[in-house]
Scaffold this active site. Sequence first.
Site, PDB file in Angstrom:
ATOM      1  N   HIS A 181       0.879  -1.199   0.111  1.00 30.48           N
ATOM      2  CA  HIS A 181      -0.137   0.101   0.056  1.00 30.48           C
ATOM      3  C   HIS A 181       0.949   1.394   0.065  1.00 30.48           C
ATOM      4  O   HIS A 181       0.432   2.289   0.519  1.00 30.48           O
ATOM      5  CB  HIS A 181      -0.947  -0.069   1.075  1.00 30.48           C
ATOM      6  CG  HIS A 181      -1.871  -1.029   1.197  1.00 30.48           C
ATOM      7  ND1 HIS A 181      -3.005  -1.113   0.418  1.00 30.48           N
ATOM      8  CD2 HIS A 181      -1.917  -2.329   1.836  1.00 30.48           C
ATOM      9  CE1 HIS A 181      -3.604  -2.363   0.696  1.00 30.48           C
ATOM     10  NE2 HIS A 181      -3.057  -3.055   1.617  1.00 30.48           N
ATOM     11  N   ASN A 215     -10.276  -3.309   2.035  1.00 32.29           N
ATOM     12  CA  ASN A 215      -9.835  -3.410   0.692  1.00 32.29           C
ATOM     13  C   ASN A 215     -11.042  -3.182  -0.066  1.00 32.29           C
ATOM     14  O   ASN A 215     -12.226  -2.977   0.225  1.00 32.29           O
ATOM     15  CB  ASN A 215      -9.127  -4.766   0.227  1.00 32.29           C
ATOM     16  CG  ASN A 215      -7.736  -4.650   0.908  1.00 32.29           C
ATOM     17  OD1 ASN A 215      -7.002  -3.660   1.257  1.00 32.29           O
ATOM     18  ND2 ASN A 215      -7.203  -6.189   0.755  1.00 32.29           N
ATOM     19  N   HIS A 225      -4.463   0.841  11.841  1.00 26.78           N
ATOM     20  CA  HIS A 225      -4.129  -0.062  12.694  1.00 26.78           C
ATOM     21  C   HIS A 225      -5.539  -0.861  12.723  1.00 26.78           C
ATOM     22  O   HIS A 225      -6.379  -0.387  13.316  1.00 26.78           O
ATOM     23  CB  HIS A 225      -3.379   0.052  13.956  1.00 26.78           C
ATOM     24  CG  HIS A 225      -3.038  -1.083  14.267  1.00 26.78           C
ATOM     25  ND1 HIS A 225      -3.511  -2.241  14.774  1.00 26.78           N
ATOM     26  CD2 HIS A 225      -1.869  -1.213  15.420  1.00 26.78           C
ATOM     27  CE1 HIS A 225      -2.793  -3.044  15.368  1.00 26.78           C
ATOM     28  NE2 HIS A 225      -1.806  -2.324  15.885  1.00 26.78           N
TER      29      HIS A 225
END
Length: 754
Positions: free
Chosen positions: A128, A201, A392
């Site tokens: 990413h 995603n 996170h």
Amino acid sequence: MSKAPHNKEMSHDAPSTGPDSAKPGLDSLAPADDSHQPLAKPTSPGKQPTAPGSLKAPNTHNAKIDALETFRKGSENFPLTTNQGTRIADDQNALRAGTRGPTLLEDFILREKITHFDHERIPERIVHARGSAAHGYFQPYRDMSDITKADFLRFPEQLTPVFVRFSTVQGSAGSADTVRDIRGWATKFYTQEGVFDLVGNNTPVFFIQDAHKFPDFVHAVKPEPHNDIPQGQSAHDTFWDYVSLQPETLHNVIWAMSDRGIPRSYRTMEGFGIHTFRFINAEDQATFVRFHWKPVAGKASLLWDEAQKLAGRDPDFHRRDLWEAIEAGDFPEYELGVQLIPEEDEFKFDFDLLDATKLIPEELVPVELIGKMVLNRNPDNFFAETEQVAFHPGHIVPGIDFTNDPLLQGRLFSYTDTQISRLGGPNFHEIPINRPLCPYHNFQRQGMHRIDIDTNPANYEPNSINDNWPRETPPSPHRGGFKSYQERIEGHKVRERSPSFGEYYSQPRLFWNSQTPVEQQHIIAAFSFELSKVARAYIRERVVDHLVHIDVSLANSVAENLGITLSDEKMHTAPPKDVNGLKKDASLSLYAIPNGTVKGRQVALLVSDGAVAADVLAILQELGAHGVHARLLAAHMGQIHADDGSTLPIDGTFSSLPSLTFDAVIVPDGNIDSLLLSGDARYFLLEAYKHLKVIALSGDARRFKAQFALSDHEREEGIIEDSKAEGVLMSEFLSAMAAHRIWSRSQKAQSVPA
């Protein structure tokens, strides 16, 4: 269920901790009643979210701009200084011993400037690395407290600031936006109970089931170690070798090989939380949940030829689209949806909810839309915000909890470790873009890049010298301390996966069966292209062998393109069982269910001297009324002279702004001879035709039909024509553009040489 009033202006005084305050001692463990300050009042209006029914948001812009105000600074009318504030008199020359002499070590201004420059690059994200981001806000549609005690989902009038980063996975920070890849979608909610990061995603599933395999998968998909090729692509031996040996990857692979792997824009892309989480309500009742983002603009993709050309013509295509949309006021909007599964239904499916390579079909569990996110401000500084933001999946708030998904469990460790390495130490949470909006207090001190200046004389607990502050907050229905869900766990300590994770072909088959015929052809073409780049024949054959177990027609079509002949036994391979008896799910297709609007789309007008001004004006007015952006293109920059003597400013040339960057094309009436003599203009239209875009021809511009092998009297879907632009032509044009592509043209377009 009655809802308690929510006073957004409420605040509480912090407890006194001075030398004269009472000393309750160590046995007094009442929670500190931290102030939850209301968000600063907005200074300018922004686009408001709307919900089903009569919900109206307060008149506010993105509140996050106020949260970062302390850290935002311009440089207008300020003198140039060093980092320590010393004013600089000469920033053009280093300090030397004479005009041609050596540079002096005592030049502290040079040393600071060069040293800072030498350390400006931080390590790239391992995956990413290439991303784009935006600020915005989230607003729930209803009180969700029957399902979760998460504060930001309880009050329909409450806006929660967010920061969202979209990204590709495989490529470096300098790779192209439009490569075939999975797209990351990470959302940071700055809630009044702490930061909640929804990290996912643009596919609802992942390549692997266990985080233990994540390094292997990433090593395989990254450029090959001997030559660092290819960049930003999965068309190489190591990736497909891994796929052929790990059938659990097949579900996400077929998503990547579909049109989902080349989205039209971040504004027309779905997002998914991937994992199964838990919602916890005030009564400690748990509900399994999977998160979805649904784009209000609708779902759309690029064509493969477009994606490849854009990688060279405009490698920043997605980044530019997101930035320009926000600058233009076309704020991207997404609805947050959830699939809710009661705990008692955990085992009602023939797949495991904890398996991240499996989705929950929407036909089985519908998605409830619970709120809207609006992205309405671009970052001020790419590095300080987009590059330094740290997401996170372990950043959660009361009311949301984990499950035993083995991929999720491993990510909880990996992300912290990665951010410490990438951002220089354990204090990455103090970087402005990562700081929570609510107060935070603990006993953590020191470490690289510590920003907070703690005045607490005690850096441990329990303590008596500071009245035991800060203190634990006992769990409570609302605004209490975090309490992990008490799930009963029994089992032996083993390195094994559950047998319920062991089926790999049913869900890829469901995805394949749910695609439209055009989308299925795109999947066949994608597998054929990617595998044709694989040098080792046995790897290609192994992948095709796996495709046989998904669908024989898919496997045979790919095999034929690769020069592989399937045996009679493989041609009669029995299909896998249906997913809970489900054969198709239209939600898995981009185009099976019409969706979206034309607002924010880009349309090119091809003009030359002599263009009919009335035609151009009618087109611009109609497009503007529907929120569609028009650009005038000509053979040269500057301006052209219309038929009435007026001048029209030109936005770009036929070659500098290619058809790839537009959603549709219109040719107004007037001086068509000049356009027909322009190779760039003809190529522009042929390329748009090849990419199945709507083309409108007004008046004499209908002569362009011959370029598409159409006679004067022949009509074709997607070629909108009339004697003038007003009325029918624009109405039909806008209606056709809403479908995104003219799919009926697919077969004929293959013969176009553009």
